[in-house]
Design an enzyme around this catalytic site. Structure first.
Site, PDB file in Angstrom:
ATOM      1  N   CYS A 100       0.851  -1.196   0.000  1.00 23.30           N
ATOM      2  CA  CYS A 100       0.000   0.000   0.000  1.00 23.30           C
ATOM      3  C   CYS A 100       0.883   1.240   0.000  1.00 23.30           C
ATOM      4  O   CYS A 100       1.756   1.378   0.852  1.00 23.30           O
ATOM      5  CB  CYS A 100      -0.885  -0.021   1.246  1.00 23.30           C
ATOM      6  SG  CYS A 100      -1.712   1.542   1.572  1.00 23.30           S
ATOM      7  N   CYS A 104      -3.866   7.317  -1.664  1.00 23.16           N
ATOM      8  CA  CYS A 104      -5.140   7.344  -2.404  1.00 23.16           C
ATOM      9  C   CYS A 104      -6.315   7.784  -1.551  1.00 23.16           C
ATOM     10  O   CYS A 104      -7.313   8.284  -2.083  1.00 23.16           O
ATOM     11  CB  CYS A 104      -5.443   5.970  -2.965  1.00 23.16           C
ATOM     12  SG  CYS A 104      -3.987   5.025  -3.348  1.00 23.16           S
ATOM     13  N   THR A 191      -4.293   4.850   7.375  1.00 28.61           N
ATOM     14  CA  THR A 191      -3.258   4.473   6.415  1.00 28.61           C
ATOM     15  C   THR A 191      -2.321   5.646   6.131  1.00 28.61           C
ATOM     16  O   THR A 191      -2.776   6.714   5.722  1.00 28.61           O
ATOM     17  CB  THR A 191      -3.936   4.015   5.105  1.00 28.61           C
ATOM     18  OG1 THR A 191      -4.715   2.868   5.382  1.00 28.61           O
ATOM     19  CG2 THR A 191      -2.916   3.697   4.030  1.00 28.61           C
ATOM     20  N   GLU A 257      -0.300   1.768   9.273  1.00 36.54           N
ATOM     21  CA  GLU A 257      -1.516   2.375   9.798  1.00 36.54           C
ATOM     22  C   GLU A 257      -1.222   2.891  11.201  1.00 36.54           C
ATOM     23  O   GLU A 257      -0.259   2.449  11.831  1.00 36.54           O
ATOM     24  CB  GLU A 257      -2.674   1.361   9.865  1.00 36.54           C
ATOM     25  CG  GLU A 257      -3.494   1.266   8.595  1.00 36.54           C
ATOM     26  CD  GLU A 257      -2.804   0.463   7.482  1.00 36.54           C
ATOM     27  OE1 GLU A 257      -1.989  -0.417   7.812  1.00 36.54           O
ATOM     28  OE2 GLU A 257      -3.083   0.723   6.304  1.00 36.54           O
ATOM     29  N   HIS A 292     -13.105   4.889  -3.217  1.00 36.81           N
ATOM     30  CA  HIS A 292     -12.035   4.046  -2.669  1.00 36.81           C
ATOM     31  C   HIS A 292     -12.248   2.588  -3.053  1.00 36.81           C
ATOM     32  O   HIS A 292     -11.286   1.837  -3.228  1.00 36.81           O
ATOM     33  CB  HIS A 292     -11.930   4.232  -1.160  1.00 36.81           C
ATOM     34  CG  HIS A 292     -10.537   3.971  -0.656  1.00 36.81           C
ATOM     35  ND1 HIS A 292      -9.420   4.605  -1.162  1.00 36.81           N
ATOM     36  CD2 HIS A 292     -10.063   3.100   0.274  1.00 36.81           C
ATOM     37  CE1 HIS A 292      -8.337   4.156  -0.562  1.00 36.81           C
ATOM     38  NE2 HIS A 292      -8.702   3.223   0.319  1.00 36.81           N
ATOM     39  N   TYR A 296      -9.353   0.105  -5.226  1.00 37.47           N
ATOM     40  CA  TYR A 296      -8.838  -1.240  -4.954  1.00 37.47           C
ATOM     41  C   TYR A 296      -8.767  -2.080  -6.230  1.00 37.47           C
ATOM     42  O   TYR A 296      -8.013  -3.058  -6.279  1.00 37.47           O
ATOM     43  CB  TYR A 296      -9.721  -1.946  -3.918  1.00 37.47           C
ATOM     44  CG  TYR A 296      -9.492  -1.486  -2.491  1.00 37.47           C
ATOM     45  CD1 TYR A 296      -8.830  -0.306  -2.201  1.00 37.47           C
ATOM     46  CD2 TYR A 296      -9.949  -2.243  -1.427  1.00 37.47           C
ATOM     47  CE1 TYR A 296      -8.634   0.105  -0.898  1.00 37.47           C
ATOM     48  CE2 TYR A 296      -9.754  -1.841  -0.111  1.00 37.47           C
ATOM     49  CZ  TYR A 296      -9.099  -0.664   0.150  1.00 37.47           C
ATOM     50  OH  TYR A 296      -8.908  -0.266   1.445  1.00 37.47           O
ATOM     51  N   CYS A 299      -4.924  -0.806  -7.087  1.00 39.27           N
ATOM     52  CA  CYS A 299      -3.760  -1.099  -6.231  1.00 39.27           C
ATOM     53  C   CYS A 299      -3.642  -2.576  -5.901  1.00 39.27           C
ATOM     54  O   CYS A 299      -2.562  -3.147  -5.946  1.00 39.27           O
ATOM     55  CB  CYS A 299      -3.794  -0.245  -4.972  1.00 39.27           C
ATOM     56  SG  CYS A 299      -4.943  -0.810  -3.699  1.00 39.27           S
ATOM     57  N   GLU A 447      -6.878  -5.732   4.709  1.00 41.28           N
ATOM     58  CA  GLU A 447      -7.403  -4.464   4.217  1.00 41.28           C
ATOM     59  C   GLU A 447      -8.338  -4.679   3.029  1.00 41.28           C
ATOM     60  O   GLU A 447      -9.288  -3.932   2.834  1.00 41.28           O
ATOM     61  CB  GLU A 447      -6.273  -3.507   3.838  1.00 41.28           C
ATOM     62  CG  GLU A 447      -6.810  -2.098   3.741  1.00 41.28           C
ATOM     63  CD  GLU A 447      -5.889  -1.150   3.027  1.00 41.28           C
ATOM     64  OE1 GLU A 447      -4.947  -1.603   2.361  1.00 41.28           O
ATOM     65  OE2 GLU A 447      -6.149   0.047   3.130  1.00 41.28           O
TER      66      GLU A 447
HETATM   67 FE1  SF4 Z   1      -3.312   1.748  -0.043  1.00 42.68          FE
HETATM   68 FE2  SF4 Z   1      -4.693   0.773  -2.119  1.00 42.68          FE
HETATM   69 FE3  SF4 Z   1      -5.927   2.311  -0.290  1.00 42.68          FE
HETATM   70 FE4  SF4 Z   1      -4.129   3.314  -2.024  1.00 42.68          FE
HETATM   71  S1  SF4 Z   1      -6.157   2.415  -2.531  1.00 42.68           S
HETATM   72  S2  SF4 Z   1      -4.280   3.786   0.141  1.00 42.68           S
HETATM   73  S3  SF4 Z   1      -2.649   1.654  -2.150  1.00 42.68           S
HETATM   74  S4  SF4 Z   1      -4.996   0.247   0.024  1.00 42.68           S
HETATM   75 FE    FE Z   2      -7.518   1.417   2.090  1.00 46.83          FE
END
Ligand code: SF4
Ligand code: FE
Length: 484
Positions: A100, A104, A191, A257, A292, A296, A299, A447
């Protein structure tokens, strides 16, 4: 400056005076602490790639607010193409870091706040969007990392904020005057919080009139003296303190985190974007969550690419890469991973313009994306562990492999197929362990389950968004039921 370099980013963090606690001590220099440094490196990639000739076009974009060239992580999406580029950018960063990269949540918060503050201003005659965009211009100009700060501790999950025995279990406004507001409370699972320049507080759930004080969105410098950070530990985290670079699995990058505690923090009005407008809290949460959930689909897919690559390599080092069942399992991993990507792209291409001009992903498809993310990384991880074999969890430490007496014996007996050195096998097994059991599993697995809302949150959204009556009518018409 509109595009910061990775070195300037690290310097900017060093200049901040955050109060950070870890293992029972307050730590002096979080940016250079070996437990935190891998997560700083991961954020650095969001800066490095913005200056990289091959990736600059994906990582940078023209600001809709100023016309300046900015990092895409600070952008308001101006079309479905922007939404698609975001997903591609996140996949690329997942591939480059295997973890991560933390930036984001802020980006998704900017877009959600832009949409919802516009609606509030249109309905209520407030000026939250004007304030918010002024703030965002500053974020864009300075290329800041902003921690979108949403999840409250929540106490008794069956009770709303105002009915909790301790009123501080959700962040709330405790005072207000001509200059601004004062907030108290905490946010959990934050995060990249310690790597951030700014904290952007938002509500975590829909609210009723009694919860008015909890309807708060505001931005605070991350080193405000009223904020305390407590670093969240991860499986096998102290391997980072052992020296060496094999047993950590991912030798350079990681996520983090933290619990963020707001001890009566004052926020001037120009950085307040919601203050008591409880009917809009739920919409802000849902809008953020949709963004968000789509993120995902980028990422986690990039990290999945790394895990698939690691699985292919370990099959090679074991000498089984040509076995038909191994090939088929790799195909299954690819199928699962690309399905997530397809969902991320689909909710982006089906996005639509909102009244602020900012584009929002398709809510139904974004929730489908995230619901698949709660399952497929676990299935991909299961296949990786299947092919990796038991040595992944029984292998001696890196230091044993370097020991003058047992080291050569371990290298002799734990070798795989020629011509691959034992150390390569060690490294890849540790990477698979990292992603499926260790430090990286925090981001890749748990996560995936709970980040951006636990699976039930997506199911509730899907049950609300699906037009089942329309489907009933379709079936009735096909079956010849005329009076339906
Ligand atoms: Fe982390 Fe993925 Fe969330 Fe970005 S979208 S903060 S990489 S878990
Ligand atoms: Fe997240």
């Amino acid at each position: 400056m509109t595009l910061m370099t990775a070195d300037a980013y690290i310097d900017s963090l060093r200049q901040m005076k955050k109060r950070v606690f870890m293992f029972g001590d307050e730590i002096e220099d979080p940016t250079d602490h070996p437990m935190i440094q891998p997560s700083v490196n991961a954020v650095c990639m969001t800066y490095e790639l913005s200056h990289h000739t091959d990736h600059e076009a994906l990582l940078t974009v023209e600001s809709s607010l100023t016309g300046e060239k900015i990092n895409r992580f600070t952008h308001l999406h101006q079309g479905t193409d922007d939404l698609v580029q975001k997903v591609k950018m996140l996949r690329l960063l997942g591939q480059c870091t295997g973890c991560c990269f933390q930036r984001c949540v802020g980006m998704d918060s900017f877009n959600a706040l832009d949409i919802v503050t516009t609606k509030m201003d249109q309905a209520l005659g407030t000026e939250y969007n004007v304030r918010f965009r002024e703030y965002l211009k500053h974020v864009q100009a300075e290329d800041l990392v902003v921690d979108g700060c949403m999840t409250d501790p929540k106490g008794n999950r069956g009770l709303p904020p105002a009915e909790q025995s301790d009123p501080d279990l959700f962040v709330r406004i405790i005072d207000e005057n001509n200059e601004g507001i004062t907030i108290r409370g905490a946010k959990v699972h934050q995060t990249g919080a310690i790597n951030s320049h700014e904290i952007l507080v938002m509500p975590t759930r829909s609210l009723k009139e009694a919860d008015e004080d909890y309807a708060v969105a505001c931005a605070i410098p991350a080193d405000d003296e009223g904020i305390l950070y407590v670093y969240g530990r991860q499986a096998s985290d102290t391997r980072k303190l052992e020296g060496g670079n094999i047993d950590v699995g991912n030798i350079r990058f990681g996520g983090h985190e933290a619990v963020v505690i707001f001890n009566d923090v004052f926020v001037p009005w120009e950085h307040v974007f919601m203050s008591g407008e409880y009917p809009y809290a739920g919409e802000l949460v849902e809008t953020f969550a949709a963004y968000h959930r789509s993120s995902y689909g980028g990422c986690k897919v990039g990290v999945g690419d790394v895990l698939i690559g690691a699985t292919k390599l370990i099959a090679k080092y074991h000498g089984v890469e040509n076995a038909s069942h191994i090939k088929d399992k790799l195909v299954e991993m690819i199928h699962l991973n690309e399905t997530l990507y397809a969902c991320g792209l689909a909710c982006s291409t089906e996005g639509a313009r909102t009244s602020s001009g900012t584009y929002l992903v398709d809510m139904t498809l974004a929730n489908i994306c995230k619901l698949n993310v709660t399952r497929f990384p676990y299935q991909i991880a299961s296949i990786a562990q299947d092919i990796a074999g038991g040595l992944m969890v029984t292998m001696p430490s890196e230091k044993d492999f370097s020991h003058p007496e047992v080291g050569p014996l371990l290298k002799k007996y734990l070798v795989g197929a020629e011509p691959y050195p034992t150390e390569w096998r060690q490294r890849i097994l540790r990477l698979i362990e990292n992603l499926t059991l260790g430090l990286g599993a925090v981001g890749y697995l748990t996560e995936s389950m709970h980040g951006a809302g636990s699976p039930m949150a997506q199911r509730i959204m899907l049950s609300r968004l699906a037009d089942l009556e329309h489907k009933e009518k379709l079936a009735a018409a096909i079956a010849g039921i005329n009076d339906h």
